[in-house]
Design an enzyme around this catalytic site. Structure first.
Site, mmCIF file in Angstrom:
data_model
loop_
_atom_site.group_PDB
_atom_site.id
_atom_site.type_symbol
_atom_site.label_atom_id
_atom_site.label_comp_id
_atom_site.label_asym_id
_atom_site.label_seq_id
_atom_site.Cartn_x
_atom_site.Cartn_y
_atom_site.Cartn_z
ATOM 1 N N LYS A 91 0.813 -1.215 0.000
ATOM 2 C CA LYS A 91 0.000 0.000 0.000
ATOM 3 C C LYS A 91 0.848 1.267 0.000
ATOM 4 O O LYS A 91 0.431 2.299 -0.475
ATOM 5 C CB LYS A 91 -1.007 -0.024 1.158
ATOM 6 N N ARG A 92 2.062 1.150 0.489
ATOM 7 C CA ARG A 92 2.970 2.310 0.511
ATOM 8 C C ARG A 92 3.555 2.613 -0.872
ATOM 9 O O ARG A 92 4.047 3.701 -1.120
ATOM 10 C CB ARG A 92 4.134 2.063 1.472
#
Ligand code: GLU
Length: 513
Positions: free
Chosen positions: A266-267
């Site tokens: 997600k980063r």
């Protein structure tokens, strides 16, 4: 008669739905549609500690946006509900009791410290990663080592009681995975997984298998990270006496970072500058906004097409598939085994194709809100529709209509000074003024007439197009990039064109003086 195809997307509401989860949902959906089956949404929310408010709604909104209609689920209901695991607590209790009575599961009472001591003890003896399993369970505090009376009294006390699967000795657990082929586990490798936690909630493994059975799931299609749990799941089916009902399994390859090094996280969105979520998600805990494909200007059909090809292809050169075309073409057998690299350029390419083939009116409706933010006033539908037609080959996202086409809606834009310095000659000033005069007296304000007036002025006065047209464009739009300048002038309207010419020429003169 072959079994009805029933597939489920079974996310845990622990946060926003990652793009990998969306792909899992899509492949399930396509398998259902291809086979005239049912697509279920089951919310796996038994892990209370990881529950995130809003995540379930986010998942549902994402599937809606992408056009994946759910046949059975928490909102739709169905004959096999409830479809939210926290509403099925009693069902799991009944099934866990069955496993205990048949000797396939047992109570365990070990505290966290005791588990820790066990690990230290075995490590000291040279066991690499000790587990609660067939080699260690006999040295632990559980219903296999305690008397019936002691077990009963500890169960009645109710604290610190879990139920564990009693993995059988010397068994080979194998199954055929639709993507990976034959997969097998030796029962010695498998630990005695907790099936029911001390809070009375089932673990993922128990709830998942019981629900897949009760909901008559024909194909379990999920991410590769669950492959290693499937051995336990097969054992559970056997323990319940459902060996003949084991669904088909298909474990999907990972979605990798663009450089192919590791799983897309997600980063990575913020890191590489692209969305990894379908919709915007504001993470309250981290006080951080994770951007979504929708808000970044993607058309849902493009996201679907892109995701379908992230791990699958039809085996031909054809790349453009609408959702309904995918519904008829998709085949589990053609899912690719190796990880799929996330390629944002490809996502944008798909988006561009879908933008180009969308009707202008549709695009106008999609961008209206965004465009109206520029000037803070409502924009005429007809104007917006023509604008979309002129701009759609020049943008890759819906957002770019407002960024690249800003000057259609406001006089407040920057001039490309570099080009002005290169192209504007002070002696040409009067020519621009004369061109403006002719434009002012033009009978009809149509692009062809505008073009004729300007081009004939240039040729009649033996000027070069390069001396006039770039400056004309910059006065009107600030930039050299844009659609046909004469069509642009027609759309902007005579009044705006003339006032921008006046303002622009003044700017050109001061820039080079
Ligand atoms: N709840 C699991 C997840 O969040 C589902 C895995 C499965 O489909 O079995 O991914």
């Amino acid at each position: 008669m072959s079994k009805e195809v029933r597939v489920r997307f079974a996310p845990s509401p622990t946060g926003p739905l990652h793009i990998g989860g969306v792909r899992t949902a899509l492949y399930n959906y396509l398998v259902a549609k291809k086979n005239g089956g049912k697509f279920l949404l089951r919310i796996e929310d038994t892990d209370q500690s990881r529950y995130v408010p809003g995540a379930e709604d986010y998942i549902i909104q994402s599937l809606k946006w992408l056009g994946m209609n759910i046949d059975e689920g928490p909102e739709q209901g169905g004959n096999y509900g409830p479809y939210r695991q926290s509403d099925r607590k009693n069902i799991y209790k009944e099934y866990v009791d069955k496993l205990i009575s048949s000797g396939h599961a047992y109570y365990a009472f070990d505290s966290a410290e005791e588990l820790e001591r066990m690990r230290d003890r075995y490590k000291a003896e040279g066991v690499h990663s000790p587990k609660y399993d067939q080699s260690t369970r006999e040295s632990m505090i559980n219903s296999l080592t305690l008397s019936d009376d002691d077990t009963k009294s500890l169960v009645n006390k109710g604290s610190n009681v879990v139920v564990r699967l009693k993995v059988p000795k010397n068994e080979i657990i194998s199954f055929s995975d639709e993507v990976r082929g034959e997969v097998s586990f030796q029962s010695e490798e498998l630990d005695d997984k907790v099936l029911m936690k001390a809070d009375g909630m089932p673990t993922y493994h128990l709830a998942n298998v019981v629900d897949d059975f009760l909901m008559k799931i024909s194909h379990v299609i999920r991410g590769e990270e669950w492959l290693s749990s499937t051995g336990h799941h097969v054992l559970l089916y056997r323990a319940f006496g459902w060996a003949k009902e084991i669904p088909k399994f298909a474990h999907l390859p990972l979605i990798l970072k663009p450089n192919g090094k590791g799983k897309l996280s997600k980063r990575d969105g913020a890191k590489f500058g692209f969305p990894v979520f379908p919709l915007d998600w504001f993470d309250k805990k981290e006080n951080e906004l994770f951007s979504g494909f929708k808000e970044d200007g993607f058309i849902p059909e493009a996201v679907i097409n892109f995701l379908a090809f992230l791990g699958w292809n039809p085996g031909t050169e054809e790349e453009m598939f609408s959702l309904s075309e995918l519904e008829s073409s998709f085949e589990i057998g053609k899912i690719i085994k190796s990880g799929a690299k996330f390629n944002y350029e490809k996502a944008k390419w798909y988006n561009q194709q879908y933008i180009i083939s969308s009707p202008n009116e549709t695009l106008a409706a999609l961008i209206q809100e965004d465009i109206e933010k520029i000037g803070g006033v409502s924009v005429d539908k007809g104007f917006l529709t023509t604008f979309c037609g002129m701009m759609k080959e020049r943008v890759m996202t819906l957002k770019e209509f407002s960024t690249k086409g800003k000057y259609f809606f406001t006089d407040d834009f920057e001039y490309d000074v570099k080009t002005i310095k290169k192209k504007f000659k002070i002696e040409n000033g009067p020519h621009f003024e004369k061109i403006c005069n002719s434009l002012e007296s033009l009978n009809t304000w149509k692009s062809n007439d505008i073009q004729n007036v300007i081009k004939s002025y240039i040729t009649d006065n033996e000027l070069s197009f390069g001396a006039i047209l770039p400056i004309l464009r910059i006065c009107l739009a600030g930039t050299m990039k844009g659609p046909d300048v004469f069509q642009m002038m027609e759309l902007l309207g005579r009044q705006i064109v003339l006032s921008r010419m006046e303002k622009g020429l003044k700017f050109c003169k001061t820039t080079i003086s």
